[in-house]
Design a protein around this motif. Structure first.
Motif, PDB file in Angstrom:
ATOM      1  N   ARG A  72     -14.478   1.909  60.282  1.00  0.00           N
ATOM      2  CA  ARG A  72     -15.742   1.321  61.110  1.00  0.00           C
ATOM      3  C   ARG A  72     -17.010   1.981  60.815  1.00  0.00           C
ATOM      4  NH1 ARG A  72     -12.408   0.891  66.893  1.00  0.00           N
ATOM      5  NH2 ARG A  72     -11.753  -1.167  66.698  1.00  0.00           N
ATOM      6  N   THR A 482     -13.949  -5.092  64.629  1.00  0.00           N
ATOM      7  CA  THR A 482     -14.262  -4.360  63.319  1.00  0.00           C
ATOM      8  C   THR A 482     -13.083  -3.625  63.359  1.00  0.00           C
ATOM      9  OG1 THR A 482     -15.823  -2.875  62.133  1.00  0.00           O
ATOM     10  CG2 THR A 482     -15.987  -2.714  64.500  1.00  0.00           C
ATOM     11  N   PRO A 483     -12.441  -3.379  62.217  1.00  0.00           N
ATOM     12  CA  PRO A 483     -12.765  -4.341  60.966  1.00  0.00           C
ATOM     13  C   PRO A 483     -11.916  -5.485  61.038  1.00  0.00           C
ATOM     14  CG  PRO A 483     -10.988  -2.652  60.532  1.00  0.00           C
ATOM     15  CD  PRO A 483     -11.524  -2.407  61.657  1.00  0.00           C
ATOM     16  N   GLU A 503     -17.639  -6.601  59.707  1.00  0.00           N
ATOM     17  CA  GLU A 503     -17.662  -6.626  61.168  1.00  0.00           C
ATOM     18  C   GLU A 503     -18.049  -7.876  61.866  1.00  0.00           C
ATOM     19  OE1 GLU A 503     -20.153  -2.556  62.181  1.00  0.00           O
ATOM     20  OE2 GLU A 503     -20.874  -3.825  60.921  1.00  0.00           O
TER      21      GLU A 503
END
Length: 758
Positions: A72, A482-483, A503
């Protein structure tokens, strides 16, 4: 010999199938077969829905959670390649692949007839009664075969007759991949063979298939692994199958089914099959235009004329009925859901494993279920969602540290929810279960079954709960995933770098919006979970809304990237248009205009080049009330993505295009997704006149429509449970009127404004 086509519910041909893509499918949900209609050495290619390689496994990556925050962080910093490299190690399943579907085998019947000496040959699939018929003349004798898959009696049955006594002789045997994938075939009696095998994979599935031959006069014997029939007047062949997936003793079960069916006369077996099949199939009728003389042409010749540019609305109605037939044949209560190929697969290692791809394909398989009045056929999918909950909880906890349950872009017979493949454009996408759960809500919306909703609510809630924990707040206060990825597309950064992991792809927010909305509505109806309902409403308000990008299109990603493939087959960012409900012409016109631009851009760059993608496009144009664009894509679906046996061609064969195309035709004639029953919302000029009866609308309504000269002539809306019905008629400039219909009664509209309730 039969030489006329009676209705628009018939596929027929003047020659046997030259390959699998010309063979004709039959099925009862659990058992399926492809019938080739070969004169000399007939091939019946068999499937049983639980013949899959290997057993259940825990594929969740134990290193996922410890690396999630780093992935992330890399994405937030724009270090895409580093994020993808780490994700390819830590956020994929181990091993990377789920289980795959396999064929059961083949039954070969050698009649010792020479194809070149046969005359008056005809092969047909009658959609009206679920029968495949093969007939021809040989040495002055008329031979007929009738084949069907019986749901009530659990067998595939072939009836062979001849115009003269003692004219039927043949040898019959099993095969499975040139016997390399077969343990053994042995005779149990003079009239019965049993095939035994196991799919492998350590803890694979054991399977059995039995064939029993019942001759009228003549004799039947076995030599080696062959059944031999000599000089019979008529013959009934029964085929059954069972596996260890469902039965401790599959062979015992297989023989039990054969014995039971053998004690029923052929005519009663046929009647049982037709009564069962027609109780589903006869619910819906569709006629597009008048009967035309092209019905006298074989289906493959009609398809070719359409490919050459001719119109054939009648063939489109046949295609619609074929889609309904396929769902009845591949998805029935107590069967597994329809796979990427329904139940029809001849390959030991099929394309994409012939399993469940749940980033659209499995869902598309069931777009026809409710609107086409086949709610029962939806049940296998619901059962499978329940099977996925326990594995999905583990995936949510082990890989993401979240509550609830989740799944990625594939699942298999065991309900595996860990990521599939190491393919960055698709693998790391934890929205599969969320999309599937929307089918539970759809079923309730169409049927209003409170007891069903009570059972489904916890599943919907548990899927929503995953995103309560998984969503991440941006610096601007929005909540994003996210992801994740936008299946299965690639974006281009301003510096020219390409990426897939990202994202907040637009589709994710749109699915979660629908999921939270469904859960909120269910909670209100059931009068439970008010606190959780309020939490979901608060979180829903923070989800990104569809954004309009620099081309005037709906953005595919949170940032307005360019796509590497502007004509990509997935059009994920229009989920909010279809099957979602956020984008509605007349209510969200700015978004609707942007959706139109999105579709135009995709098509300008070669979009719709796969059958299922073209089918999705039909549904989207229908939702935009553009009948001409929808029709053009229906025409293109048949012209460019339909095989001689009417199967959808990805390529290769995938059944989702058949189901999506059928749903798209229904969507052109009837919509009900925005609390209004919209009659003929996307009627094209090519369908100048026609009628449809039996389509379902949300709210428990059943609809009949007739039109002529593009004008509505007759409409009847029947309410199962009673209630207020909002209706929008064609050419009404958006006007909606309301009627209240009592349970079991109908509202009837006949030309202009003569309205009455009966």
């Amino acid at each position: 010999m039969t030489n006329v086509t009676r209705n628009n519910k018939l596929l027929w041909y003047r020659q046997p199938a030259r390959n699998w893509n010309e063979a004709l499918p039959i099925g009862n949900g659990r058992l399926g077969a492809m019938v080739f209609g070969l004169v000399g050495n007939e091939r019946i290619q068999l499937n049983e829905d639980s013949v899959w390689y290997g057993g259940p496994r825990d594929r969740n990556n134990p290193d996922a959670l410890s690396n999630l925050s780093k992935v992330r962080e890399l994405l937030a910093e724009g270090r895409i390649k580093e994020a993808e490299e780490l994700a390819a190690l830590a956020l994929v399943g181990i091993p990377e692949s789920q289980r795959h579907y396999e064929p059961l085998g083949d039954v070969w019947i050698n009649f010792h007839h020479r194809q070149e000496l046969a005359t008056n040959y005809r092969r047909e699939l009658n959609l009206a009664n679920g029968l495949v018929n093969v007939e021809y003349e040989y040495n002055g004798v008329e031979y007929k075969r009738e084949i069907f898959a019986s749901y009530p009696n659990e067998v595939i049955m072939m009836r062979i007759t001849a115009s003269e006594k003692q004219a039927i002789s043949f040898q019959l045997h099993y095969d499975r991949g040139n016997t390399r994938n077969l343990d053994e075939t042995v005779p149990l009696h003079s009239n019965c063979l049993i095939m035994r095998g196991e799919t492998g994979g350590g803890n694979g599935i054991s399977f059995r298939s039995g064939v029993r031959v019942i001759p009228e006069n003549g004799e039947v014997t076995t030599i080696g692994n062959r059944l031999i029939v000599k000089d019979a007047d008529a013959v009934t062949i029964l085929i059954a199958a069972a596996t260890s997936y469902r039965f401790v003793e599959p062979e015992t079960q297989c023989l039990k089914v054969l014995e039971s069916a053998a004690n029923i006369s052929y005519l009663n077996l046929l009647q049982n099959h037709q009564d069962d099949y027609q109780s589903l199939f006869n619910r819906v009728e569709l006629e597009l235009g008048k009967e035309n003389d092209k019905r006298q042409l074989p289906t493959d010749e009609r398809l070719q004329l359409l490919k050459d540019g001719e119109e054939d609305a009648d063939l489109i109605s046949t295609y619609f009925h074929f889609g309904r037939y396929l769902l009845i044949s591949s998805s029935r209560p107590n069967s597994l859901p329809a796979t990427l190929q329904g139940i029809w697969n001849e390959s030991m290692l099929p394309p994409w494993d012939s399993k469940y791809t749940i980033n659209i394909n499995t869902q598309m398989n069931y777009w026809t279920a409710e609107v086409c009045n086949l709610s029962e056929c939806h049940q296998p999918l619901f059962d499978h969602i329940e099977k996925m909950r326990e594995p999905g909880r583990k995936t949510a906890e082990v890989m993401y540290g979240c509550r609830g349950f989740t799944a990625h872009h594939n699942t298999d017979i065991w309900g595996d929810t860990a990521p599939q493949d190491i393919y960055m454009p698709a693998t790391i996408w934890p929205l599969g279960a969320a999309w599937l759960c929307l089918h539970l809500w759809e079923h309730f919306e169409y049927n209003g079954d409170i007891s069903f909703l009570k059972n489904a609510y916890e599943t919907i809630k548990e899927s929503a709960l995953f995103f309560v924990d998984y969503l991440v707040e941006t610096p601007t206060g929005e909540l994003i995933t996210t992801p994740s990825v936008s299946p299965e597309n690639t974006y281009i950064l301003s510096n020219g770098e390409r990426g897939t992991l990202c994202e907040g792809p637009s589709m994710d927010s749109q699915i979660i919006y629908e999921l939270f909305s469904s859960c909120i509505s269910a909670s209100k109806i059931l009068e439970i979970d008010e606190e959780f309902r309020q939490e979901l409403a608060r979180l829903r308000d923070k989800l990104p809304k569809p954004k309009i990008g620099k081309h005037g299109q709906i953005q595919e990603w949170y940032i307005d990237y360019d796509e590497a493939e502007p004509g990509h087959r997935h059009i994920s960012h229009l989920f909010a248009l279809h099957p979602g409900k956020q984008i509605v012409p007349g209510e969200t016109d700015e978004w609707a205009r942007a959706a139109r631009v999105t579709l135009e851009r995709r098509l300008q760059h070669g979009g719709g080049h796969t059958g299922w993608s073209r089918a999705w496009i039909i549904n989207m144009w229908a939702r935009l009330h553009d009948g001409e664009r929808a029709y053009n894509n229906v025409h293109e679906l048949l012209k460019s993505s339909t095989l001689p046996n009417m199967f959808d061609n990805h390529p290769p064969f995938q059944i989702d295009g058949n189901f999506g195309g059928t749903a798209g035709i229904a969507e052109m004639l009837l919509q009900s997704h925005n609390d209004v029953i919209h009659i003929l919302p996307a009627l094209p000029k090519a369908w100048k006149e026609g009628s449809v009866k039996g389509l379902k609308a949300r709210g428990g309504f059943e609809v009949e429509i007739k039109w002529s000269n593009e004008q509505l002539e007759y409409m009847a809306i029947t309410s199962e449970k009673g209630g207020v019905c909002k209706i929008r008629l064609p050419h009404s400039q958006g006007k909606v009127f309301e009627v209240e219909i009592a349970p079991g009664q109908s509202f009837v509209y006949e030309s202009q404004l003569s309205e009455k309730t009966v």
